[in-house]
Design a protein around this motif. Structure first.
Motif, PDB file in Angstrom:
ATOM      1  N   LYS A 128       0.864  -1.204   0.000  1.00 20.19           N
ATOM      2  CA  LYS A 128       0.000   0.000   0.000  1.00 20.19           C
ATOM      3  C   LYS A 128       0.889   1.239   0.000  1.00 20.19           C
ATOM      4  O   LYS A 128       1.919   1.235   0.692  1.00 20.19           O
ATOM      5  CB  LYS A 128      -0.833   0.072   1.293  1.00 20.19           C
ATOM      6  N   PRO A 129       0.462   2.300  -0.697  1.00 17.37           N
ATOM      7  CA  PRO A 129       1.253   3.533  -0.642  1.00 17.37           C
ATOM      8  C   PRO A 129       1.371   4.024   0.800  1.00 17.37           C
ATOM      9  O   PRO A 129       0.410   3.937   1.565  1.00 17.37           O
ATOM     10  CB  PRO A 129       0.438   4.531  -1.475  1.00 17.37           C
ATOM     11  N   VAL A 130       2.543   4.499   1.133  1.00 19.85           N
ATOM     12  CA  VAL A 130       2.761   5.030   2.486  1.00 19.85           C
ATOM     13  C   VAL A 130       2.097   6.404   2.582  1.00 19.85           C
ATOM     14  O   VAL A 130       2.130   7.188   1.633  1.00 19.85           O
ATOM     15  CB  VAL A 130       4.283   5.145   2.749  1.00 19.85           C
ATOM     16  N   ILE A 131       1.479   6.670   3.713  1.00 22.56           N
ATOM     17  CA  ILE A 131       0.859   7.990   3.921  1.00 22.56           C
ATOM     18  C   ILE A 131       1.748   8.791   4.876  1.00 22.56           C
ATOM     19  O   ILE A 131       2.251   8.251   5.863  1.00 22.56           O
ATOM     20  CB  ILE A 131      -0.557   7.843   4.511  1.00 22.56           C
ATOM     21  N   SER A 132       1.940  10.051   4.539  1.00 20.52           N
ATOM     22  CA  SER A 132       2.784  10.869   5.391  1.00 20.52           C
ATOM     23  C   SER A 132       2.189  12.261   5.580  1.00 20.52           C
ATOM     24  O   SER A 132       2.281  12.857   6.646  1.00 20.52           O
ATOM     25  CB  SER A 132       4.175  10.958   4.775  1.00 20.52           C
ATOM     26  N   GLU A 133       1.553  12.740   4.513  1.00 20.88           N
ATOM     27  CA  GLU A 133       1.016  14.107   4.553  1.00 20.88           C
ATOM     28  C   GLU A 133      -0.518  14.053   4.574  1.00 20.88           C
ATOM     29  O   GLU A 133      -1.107  13.018   4.274  1.00 20.88           O
ATOM     30  CB  GLU A 133       1.451  14.887   3.301  1.00 20.88           C
ATOM     31  N   PHE A 134      -1.137  15.184   4.863  1.00 16.22           N
ATOM     32  CA  PHE A 134      -2.604  15.269   4.810  1.00 16.22           C
ATOM     33  C   PHE A 134      -3.098  15.176   3.366  1.00 16.22           C
ATOM     34  O   PHE A 134      -4.196  14.722   3.101  1.00 16.22           O
ATOM     35  CB  PHE A 134      -3.089  16.573   5.449  1.00 16.22           C
ATOM     36  N   PHE A 135      -2.251  15.625   2.419  1.00 15.04           N
ATOM     37  CA  PHE A 135      -2.587  15.535   0.995  1.00 15.04           C
ATOM     38  C   PHE A 135      -1.518  14.720   0.291  1.00 15.04           C
ATOM     39  O   PHE A 135      -0.336  14.826   0.622  1.00 15.04           O
ATOM     40  CB  PHE A 135      -2.584  16.925   0.330  1.00 15.04           C
ATOM     41  N   THR A 136      -1.933  13.912  -0.699  1.00 16.86           N
ATOM     42  CA  THR A 136      -0.946  13.252  -1.543  1.00 16.86           C
ATOM     43  C   THR A 136      -0.508  14.281  -2.581  1.00 16.86           C
ATOM     44  O   THR A 136      -1.337  14.807  -3.335  1.00 16.86           O
ATOM     45  CB  THR A 136      -1.567  12.013  -2.232  1.00 16.86           C
ATOM     46  N   ALA A 137       0.809  14.573  -2.609  1.00 16.19           N
ATOM     47  CA  ALA A 137       1.301  15.715  -3.387  1.00 16.19           C
ATOM     48  C   ALA A 137       0.901  15.659  -4.866  1.00 16.19           C
ATOM     49  O   ALA A 137       0.378  16.622  -5.413  1.00 16.19           O
ATOM     50  CB  ALA A 137       2.805  15.809  -3.248  1.00 16.19           C
ATOM     51  N   ASN A 138       1.106  14.499  -5.517  1.00 20.10           N
ATOM     52  CA  ASN A 138       0.900  14.496  -6.973  1.00 20.10           C
ATOM     53  C   ASN A 138      -0.575  14.457  -7.386  1.00 20.10           C
ATOM     54  O   ASN A 138      -0.940  14.943  -8.438  1.00 20.10           O
ATOM     55  CB  ASN A 138       1.690  13.370  -7.646  1.00 20.10           C
TER      56      ASN A 138
END
Ligand code: C5P
Length: 402
Positions: A57-67
Motif C-alpha cells: 500500500k502507498p505510504v501515507i505521510s502528509e494530509f494531501f498526496t502531493a501528486n
C-alpha cells in the motif's frame, strides 16, 4: 490471530525505524493488512518505497498526496484500524500524543482512532528516563494505550541502557496475544436487543420511555470486539454502530422487536435482552390526529405487548444462554430475582433508579448481577463500556460451560 486485521503502523523519526521493514514483513506474513503512516522525520531513516513495497500500500505521510492532491482522511484511517502500532515512538511523538499536539498525519490519526494503540518507544537512555518522557508515557497508559517497553542494551549512541525498541518479532507476539485474549467470543453468535420501543397513539403521538440504547450498544460493541457475530435489534435510537461485525436490525414497536428476535433466536448462542420494551401498546391507533376539541377526557385503551424475554425463555434450546435486564425503583433485589426465574434467564443485570449516574441516558452505570446459580455480583459505577466488559465476562463463562 492477526489474519485479516487492519494494522496502522506509525513510524516516527528514530534510528529503529530501519527495523520497520522487518516488522511490516512479519505483520503481512501473519495475514494482517498494513497501512504505514510515517512522520516527515521518519523518512530520513527509511525510504517510504521500502515500506510501500512490503505492505503493498502507498505510504501515507502528509494530509494531501502531493501528486494527486488527494485528501488522506485521518478519521477514515482511524475507523479502518483494528490496531494502531507506533514503532519506533520517539520522545517527541510520545509527547505530542500525550498532549494532543496534532501537527502531523500520524498524531491526528492517533487522536481519531478508536482501535487499541500500541506504543514501542525508542530513544537514548537519558531521554528515556527524563521525567517528561516518563510522565508522557504515564499519560498514554492512562488513556488505555499499551506501552511495549523498550529493552536494555547497546544503543545507537553506543551508550548502554534502556531505550532499544522491542524487536519486531516480539511486537508481533504482543499483538497476536492481544487479539487472542480478546477474541474469546470468536464464532459465538450473540443476539442483543437495545433501546426503547415506540408505540403509536396517532400519526403524530406515541408512548415510549427514556431508554437511549447506550447500554445495549456498548454490549454489542464489546461482543463484536471480542470476535462474536452480533445481531443487534435496536428500537428507535440516535446511536451508530461502529464495529463492522455488528448486523443491525432497526425496529420501532415491541411487536416488530418480538418478531425480529424470534426469527433470529434459533441461530443464536446467547441472547441479551437489554431493550426497554413498552409493556403495552395502543389497542386502536387513530389514523388521524386526535383533536383536542373533540375529546375532553380522552381515554387510550392499552393492550399488553408480548414479553420478549419470556418468549425467549420459553423457546430457548439447551445450551443457549439468556441474559435479561431489570431497571427497578424499589424492592430491587427481590424484583430482579423474580424476573430471573419467571423469564428463565441464566442471569439478570439489575440497575436501580436510586443509584446516581446509573440507568437511562447517562454514560455510566452501576449494576448488580444475579445468576441462576444463586450468585450475586455487585459492580462499581463505571462507563457503560466497562460495565459491558464485566457483563460479557460473565456471559463468556456461561458459554464456556455449555
Ligand atoms: O419485566 P421487565 O420489563 O422489568 O423485565 C425486564 C427484562 O425483560 C429486560 O431484559 C427486558 O429487555 C425484557 N423485556 C422484554 N419484553 C418485554 C418487557 C421486558 O424482552 N415486553
Amino acid at each position: 490471530m492477526l489474519k485479516g486485521k487492519h494494522i496502522i503502523l506509525g513510524i516516527t523519526g528514530g534510528i529503529a525505524a530501519y527495523k520497520c521493514a522487518t516488522l511490516t514483513r512479519l505483520l503481512v506474513k501473519a495475514g494482517a493488512e498494513v497501512q504505514v503512516i510515517m512522520t516527515p522525520n521518519a523518512k530520513q531513516f527509511i525510504q517510504p518505497l521500502t515500506l510501500s513495497t512490503l505492505s503493498g500500500k502507498p505510504v501515507i505521510s502528509e494530509f494531501f498526496t502531493a501528486n494527486t492532491g488527494q485528501w488522506n482522511s485521518h478519521v477514515d484511517l482511524g475507523l479502518w484500524a483494528d490496531a494502531l502500532v507506533i514503532a519506533p515512538a520517539t520522545a517527541s511523538t510520545i509527547g505530542k500524543m500525550a498532549n494532543g499536539v496534532a501537527d502531523n498525519m500520524l498524531v491526528t490519526t492517533y487522536l481519531s482512532a478508536k482501535a487499541p494503540v500500541f506504543v514501542a518507544p525508542s530513544m537514548d537512555l537519558d531521554m528515556m528516563r527524563h521525567p517528561s518522557t516518563l510522565r508522557n508515557l504515564e499519560l498514554l497508559r492512562s488513556y488505555g494505550n499499551h506501552i511495549i517497553e523498550p529493552t536494555a542494551g547497546e544503543l545507537a549512541s553506543h551508550l548502554i541502557g534502556k531505550g532499544r525498541m522491542e524487536e519486531p518479532e516480539n511486537i508481533v507476539k504482543v499483538l497476536d496475544n492481544f487479539f487472542k485474549v480478546n477474541e474469546d467470543l470468536k464464532d459465538k453468535r450473540v443476539l442483543i436487543t437495545a433501546g426503547p420501543t415506540v408505540e403509536k397513539i396517532d400519526p403524530v403521538r406515541y408512548i415510549s420511555n427514556f431508554s437511549s440504547g447506550k447500554m445495549g450498544f456498548a454490549l454489542a460493541e464489546e461482543c463484536a470486539s471480542r470476535g462474536a457475530q452480533v445481531t443487534l435489534v435496536a428500537g428507535p435510537v440516535s446511536l451508530k454502530t461502529e464495529n463492522a461485525g455488528i448486523r443491525r436490525i432497526d425496529v420501532t414497536t415491541a411487536l416488530e422487536m418480538h418478531e425480529a428476535v424470534m426469527n433470529e433466536l434459533p441461530d443464536s448462542d446467547a441472547v441479551i435482552l437489554c431493550a426497554a420494551v413498552a409493556d403495552y401498546r395502543v389497542e386502536h391507533i387513530a389514523d388521524k390526529k386526535i383533536k383536542r376539541e373533540k375529546t375532553e377526557n380522552p381515554v387510550i385503551q392499552l393492550t399488553p405487548n408480548p414479553d420478549i424475554a419470556r418468549s425467549v425463555g420459553q423457546s430457548k434450546r439447551p445450551g443457549q444462554v439468556t441474559v435479561g435486564f431489570a431497571l427497578e425503583t424499589d424492592n430491587e433485589n427481590v424484583n430482579a430475582q423474580g424476573k430471573l426465574e419467571r423469564k428463565n434467564l441464566n442471569f439478570i443485570v439489575m440497575n436501580s433508579m436510586r443509584d446516581k449516574n446509573a440507568g437511562f441516558q447517562v454514560d455510566t452505570n452501576k449494576v448488580t448481577i444475579f445468576t441462576d446459580k444463586g450468585e450475586t455480583i455487585e459492580g462499581e459505577c463505571k462507563s457503560k463500556r466497562d460495565v459491558a466488559h464485566d457483563i460479557i465476562d460473565v456471559l463468556h463463562k456461561y458459554l464456556d460451560q455449555q
